[in-house]
Design an enzyme around this catalytic site. Structure first.
Site, PDB file in Angstrom:
ATOM      1  N   TYR A   1       0.891  -1.590  -0.505  1.00 38.22           N
ATOM      2  CA  TYR A   1      -0.090  -0.132   0.237  1.00 38.22           C
ATOM      3  C   TYR A   1       0.879   1.430  -0.487  1.00 38.22           C
ATOM      4  CZ  TYR A   1      -4.344  -2.510  -0.122  1.00 38.22           C
ATOM      5  OH  TYR A   1      -5.439  -3.514  -0.588  1.00 38.22           O
TER       6      TYR A   1
ATOM      7  N   ARG B   1       1.995   1.516  -3.338  1.00 42.05           N
ATOM      8  CA  ARG B   1       1.552   2.508  -4.330  1.00 42.05           C
ATOM      9  C   ARG B   1       0.462   4.128  -4.057  1.00 42.05           C
ATOM     10  NH1 ARG B   1      -3.815  -1.569  -3.856  1.00 42.05           N
ATOM     11  NH2 ARG B   1      -4.844  -0.182  -5.338  1.00 42.05           N
TER      12      ARG B   1
ATOM     13  N   HIS C   1     -14.617   1.179  -3.225  1.00 43.74           N
ATOM     14  CA  HIS C   1     -13.691   0.436  -2.929  1.00 43.74           C
ATOM     15  C   HIS C   1     -13.176   0.832  -1.313  1.00 43.74           C
ATOM     16  CE1 HIS C   1     -14.459  -2.745  -6.006  1.00 43.74           C
ATOM     17  NE2 HIS C   1     -15.534  -2.216  -4.956  1.00 43.74           N
TER      18      HIS C   1
ATOM     19  N   CYS D   1      -8.436   1.862  12.386  1.00 43.62           N
ATOM     20  CA  CYS D   1      -8.025   1.110  13.421  1.00 43.62           C
ATOM     21  C   CYS D   1      -8.668  -0.815  13.163  1.00 43.62           C
ATOM     22  CB  CYS D   1      -8.065   1.459  14.670  1.00 43.62           C
ATOM     23  SG  CYS D   1      -7.252   0.374  16.112  1.00 43.62           S
TER      24      CYS D   1
ATOM     25  N   CYS E   1     -10.639  -0.993  17.490  1.00 45.64           N
ATOM     26  CA  CYS E   1     -11.429  -0.034  17.411  1.00 45.64           C
ATOM     27  C   CYS E   1     -12.088   0.881  16.517  1.00 45.64           C
ATOM     28  CB  CYS E   1     -11.097   0.846  18.246  1.00 45.64           C
ATOM     29  SG  CYS E   1     -10.456   2.546  18.272  1.00 45.64           S
TER      30      CYS E   1
ATOM     31  N   CYS F   1      -5.420   3.191  20.713  1.00 47.40           N
ATOM     32  CA  CYS F   1      -5.342   2.480  22.007  1.00 47.40           C
ATOM     33  C   CYS F   1      -4.480   1.028  21.453  1.00 47.40           C
ATOM     34  CB  CYS F   1      -7.144   1.946  20.965  1.00 47.40           C
ATOM     35  SG  CYS F   1      -6.972   0.476  19.286  1.00 47.40           S
TER      36      CYS F   1
ATOM     37  N   THR G   1     -12.755  -0.472 -16.539  1.00 52.87           N
ATOM     38  CA  THR G   1     -13.271  -1.287 -16.091  1.00 52.87           C
ATOM     39  C   THR G   1     -13.300  -3.092 -16.956  1.00 52.87           C
ATOM     40  OG1 THR G   1     -14.139  -2.283 -14.171  1.00 52.87           O
ATOM     41  CG2 THR G   1     -15.829  -1.574 -15.564  1.00 52.87           C
TER      42      THR G   1
HETATM   43  C1  BV8 Z   1     -18.104  -8.866  -1.855  1.00 52.75           C
HETATM   44  C2  BV8 Z   1      -9.846  -2.069  -3.230  1.00 52.75           C
HETATM   45  C3  BV8 Z   1     -19.613  -9.796  -0.443  1.00 52.75           C
HETATM   46  C4  BV8 Z   1      -8.587  -3.208  -2.297  1.00 52.75           C
HETATM   47  C5  BV8 Z   1     -10.651  -3.461  -4.364  1.00 52.75           C
HETATM   48  C6  BV8 Z   1     -15.663 -15.501  -2.517  1.00 52.75           C
HETATM   49  C7  BV8 Z   1     -15.409 -15.283  -1.742  1.00 52.75           C
HETATM   50  C8  BV8 Z   1     -16.149 -13.608  -1.295  1.00 52.75           C
HETATM   51  C9  BV8 Z   1     -16.176 -13.385  -2.178  1.00 52.75           C
HETATM   52  C10 BV8 Z   1     -16.553 -13.109  -3.589  1.00 52.75           C
HETATM   53  C11 BV8 Z   1     -15.740 -14.710  -3.977  1.00 52.75           C
HETATM   54  N1  BV8 Z   1     -15.673 -14.942  -5.131  1.00 52.75           N
HETATM   55  C12 BV8 Z   1     -16.244 -13.454  -5.465  1.00 52.75           C
HETATM   56  C13 BV8 Z   1     -16.507 -13.243  -5.038  1.00 52.75           C
HETATM   57  C14 BV8 Z   1     -16.859 -11.476  -4.745  1.00 52.75           C
HETATM   58  C15 BV8 Z   1     -15.490 -11.023  -5.019  1.00 52.75           C
HETATM   59  C16 BV8 Z   1     -15.211 -10.787  -6.542  1.00 52.75           C
HETATM   60  O1  BV8 Z   1     -15.854  -9.936  -7.115  1.00 52.75           O
HETATM   61  N2  BV8 Z   1     -13.566 -11.476  -6.683  1.00 52.75           N
HETATM   62  C17 BV8 Z   1     -13.820 -11.288  -7.709  1.00 52.75           C
HETATM   63  C18 BV8 Z   1     -11.867 -11.436  -8.219  1.00 52.75           C
HETATM   64  C19 BV8 Z   1     -14.044 -12.973  -8.257  1.00 52.75           C
HETATM   65  N3  BV8 Z   1     -15.959  -9.469  -4.395  1.00 52.75           N
HETATM   66  C20 BV8 Z   1     -15.741  -8.967  -3.270  1.00 52.75           C
HETATM   67  O2  BV8 Z   1     -15.133  -9.653  -2.431  1.00 52.75           O
HETATM   68  C21 BV8 Z   1     -16.481  -7.075  -3.400  1.00 52.75           C
HETATM   69  N4  BV8 Z   1     -17.561  -7.994  -1.461  1.00 52.75           N
HETATM   70  O3  BV8 Z   1     -18.556  -9.361  -2.817  1.00 52.75           O
HETATM   71  O4  BV8 Z   1     -18.687  -8.605  -0.174  1.00 52.75           O
HETATM   72  C22 BV8 Z   1     -18.801 -10.950   0.566  1.00 52.75           C
HETATM   73  C23 BV8 Z   1     -18.830 -11.170   1.415  1.00 52.75           C
HETATM   74  C24 BV8 Z   1     -17.526 -11.850   2.037  1.00 52.75           C
HETATM   75  C25 BV8 Z   1     -18.382 -13.510   0.981  1.00 52.75           C
HETATM   76  C26 BV8 Z   1     -19.424 -13.290   0.263  1.00 52.75           C
HETATM   77  C27 BV8 Z   1     -19.910 -11.832  -0.917  1.00 52.75           C
HETATM   78  C28 BV8 Z   1     -15.661  -6.767  -2.552  1.00 52.75           C
HETATM   79  C29 BV8 Z   1     -14.612  -6.610  -3.587  1.00 52.75           C
HETATM   80  C30 BV8 Z   1     -13.522  -5.487  -3.745  1.00 52.75           C
HETATM   81  C31 BV8 Z   1     -12.027  -5.540  -4.103  1.00 52.75           C
HETATM   82  N5  BV8 Z   1     -11.005  -4.788  -3.657  1.00 52.75           N
HETATM   83  N6  BV8 Z   1     -10.149  -2.327  -4.575  1.00 52.75           N
HETATM   84  C32 BV8 Z   1      -6.972  -2.726  -3.054  1.00 52.75           C
HETATM   85  O5  BV8 Z   1      -7.792  -1.249  -4.290  1.00 52.75           O
HETATM   86  O6  BV8 Z   1      -6.682  -2.426  -2.966  1.00 52.75           O
HETATM   87  S1  BV8 Z   1     -10.868  -4.637  -6.146  1.00 52.75           S
HETATM   88  C33 BV8 Z   1      -9.761  -3.527  -7.630  1.00 52.75           C
HETATM   89  O7  BV8 Z   1     -10.319  -4.977  -8.705  1.00 52.75           O
HETATM   90  C34 BV8 Z   1     -10.263  -2.626  -7.807  1.00 52.75           C
HETATM   91  O8  BV8 Z   1     -10.411  -1.625  -7.032  1.00 52.75           O
HETATM   92  C35 BV8 Z   1     -11.675  -3.090  -8.488  1.00 52.75           C
HETATM   93  O9  BV8 Z   1     -12.811  -2.721  -8.654  1.00 52.75           O
HETATM   94  C36 BV8 Z   1     -10.639  -4.383  -9.224  1.00 52.75           C
HETATM   95  C37 BV8 Z   1      -9.789  -4.083 -10.456  1.00 52.75           C
HETATM   96  O10 BV8 Z   1     -10.812  -4.076 -11.757  1.00 52.75           O
HETATM   97  P1  BV8 Z   1     -10.242  -2.424 -12.751  1.00 52.75           P
HETATM   98  O11 BV8 Z   1     -10.705  -1.433 -12.013  1.00 52.75           O
HETATM   99  O12 BV8 Z   1     -11.408  -3.162 -13.601  1.00 52.75           O
HETATM  100  O13 BV8 Z   1      -9.005  -3.105 -13.136  1.00 52.75           O
HETATM  101  P2  BV8 Z   1      -8.756  -4.379 -13.772  1.00 52.75           P
HETATM  102  O14 BV8 Z   1      -7.515  -4.153 -14.030  1.00 52.75           O
HETATM  103  O15 BV8 Z   1      -9.526  -5.438 -13.764  1.00 52.75           O
HETATM  104  O16 BV8 Z   1      -8.726  -3.923 -15.438  1.00 52.75           O
HETATM  105  C38 BV8 Z   1      -8.495  -2.387 -16.100  1.00 52.75           C
HETATM  106  C39 BV8 Z   1      -9.114  -2.365 -17.492  1.00 52.75           C
HETATM  107  O17 BV8 Z   1      -8.988  -1.239 -17.991  1.00 52.75           O
HETATM  108  C40 BV8 Z   1      -9.050  -3.304 -18.653  1.00 52.75           C
HETATM  109  O18 BV8 Z   1     -10.314  -3.908 -18.989  1.00 52.75           O
HETATM  110  C41 BV8 Z   1      -8.478  -2.684 -19.092  1.00 52.75           C
HETATM  111  O19 BV8 Z   1      -8.917  -3.138 -21.031  1.00 52.75           O
HETATM  112  C42 BV8 Z   1      -8.821  -0.869 -19.840  1.00 52.75           C
HETATM  113  N7  BV8 Z   1      -7.932  -0.487 -19.547  1.00 52.75           N
HETATM  114  C43 BV8 Z   1      -6.463  -0.359 -19.183  1.00 52.75           C
HETATM  115  N8  BV8 Z   1      -6.237   0.957 -19.591  1.00 52.75           N
HETATM  116  C44 BV8 Z   1      -7.121   1.690 -20.181  1.00 52.75           C
HETATM  117  C45 BV8 Z   1      -8.434   1.162 -20.128  1.00 52.75           C
HETATM  118  N9  BV8 Z   1      -9.546   1.623 -20.274  1.00 52.75           N
HETATM  119  C46 BV8 Z   1      -9.022   2.705 -21.466  1.00 52.75           C
HETATM  120  N10 BV8 Z   1      -8.201   3.653 -21.677  1.00 52.75           N
HETATM  121  C47 BV8 Z   1      -6.494   3.219 -20.865  1.00 52.75           C
HETATM  122  N11 BV8 Z   1      -5.717   3.828 -20.876  1.00 52.75           N
HETATM  123 ZN    ZN Z   2      -7.995   1.970  17.226  1.00 54.58          ZN
END
Ligand code: BV8
Ligand code: ZN
Length: 249
Positions: A71, A74, A123, A131, A134, A155, A193
């Protein structure tokens, strides 16, 4: 990179010109031209780890130092990055429509630094910590050598990045407000996305099911390219400014 399709640009500009309310969903692709790595592109790995391996509660529990190092790395990139013409074009589009909401999956602050006003971060925000014990919010992060000395709350609890990790629930207020706004718009713009991560990936399908006109801008075709009304392949930093110049004419 193939030339941008003029007919598709005219169609998209026509929809934007008519729109009185607009919902925008962005992903890592909107920040790519600012030098912020995307998750699934070739630059998506850090020290051979993928985001899915590091952005999880388990990874943090097992090795908080490694996750904090990722992090901080990044944060450093984002602090050095500048909003690109794609971010700025979305600011001008926001100023042209009556009702506007930008829902971003990104944890960077480039939309707000560009001047976007109505932004919701689904996200979380990489420059916020909270924390683990807490829950108190802390903005102290950004301190580079915290990887050695793990950042602690007053804390005594361990601070974590205030972002949503895989397997964690997204902020219910943000999700509720986003769906409510989406339900009342003329047009949805899905930009930079891969549509892989849920529930954000559900947005384009919901828009199409509700008969909302949809535009996609992406470097390459995605799973939603076949369901949107206009799918434009190219760089957001080039396409969005060209759409804005069509709106000005
Ligand atoms: C949830 C923050 C309910 C952190 C991120 C098993 C257990 C638990 C959950 C799951 C499971 N299986 C599936 C899930 C759901 C899971 C999920 O979707 N997994 C995926 C991998 C299948 N989702 C979750 O867990 C979510 N919560 O479901 O809660 C729940 C809870 C418990 C149990 C069940 C359900 C939470 C998901 C949030 C994760 N956090 N980020 C951090 O950033 O450090 S995700 C992170 O990756 C980003 O935030 C973003 O969402 C994702 C990346 O996606 P994109 O933004 O699309 O980026 P990517 O690189 O993929 O693509 C870039 C695109 O841009 C490409 O298409 C490319 O062609 C294009 N591009 C590139 N350059 C350009 C361009 N386009 C235009 N111009 C350019 N120049
Ligand atoms: Zn605390």
């Amino acid at each position: 990179m193939p030339a941008i399709d003029g007919d598709l640009m005219d169609q998209a500009a026509g929809l934007l010109k008519k729109a009185r309310s607009l919902f925008v969903l962005t992903g890592a692709g909107i920040s790519a031209e600012s030098g912020v790595p995307t998750f699934r592109g070739t630059d998506g790995f850090w020290k051979n780890y993928s985001a899915e391996q590091l952005a999880t509660p388990d990874a943090f529990a097992k090795n908080p130092r490694l996750v904090w190092e990722w992090y901080h790395w990044r944060q450093g990139l984002i602090l050095k990055a500048e909003p690109n013409p794609g971010h700025h074009a979305l600011v001008e589009i926001e100023n042209r429509v009556e009702r506007f909401l930008l829902l971003t999956q990104n944890v960077d602050d480039l939309h707000s630094r560009a001047g976007s006003k109505n932004v919701l971060q689904l996200h979380g925000n990489i420059f916020r910590a909270r924390c683990s014990s807490c829950g108190k919010e802390d903005r102290r992060i950004g301190d580079k050598n915290a990887s050695n000395r793990l950042p602690k709350c007053s804390c005594g609890g361990l601070l974590r990045p205030d972002v949503v990790w895989f397997g964690e629930l997204i902020p219910s207020d943000v999700w509720r407000d986003s769906l409510k706004f989406l339900g009342g718009v003329d047009l949805a713009l899905i930009c930079g996305t891969s549509g892989v991560v849920w529930p954000a990936a559900a947005i384009p399908g919901i828009a199409c099911e509700r008969g909302i006109k949809t535009i996609e801008i992406n470097l390459e075709p995605t799973a939603i390219s076949s369901i949107v009304d206009v799918s434009i392949v190219g760089k957001a930093g080039e396409i969005l400014p060209q759409l804005v110049s069509r709106l000005r004419s």
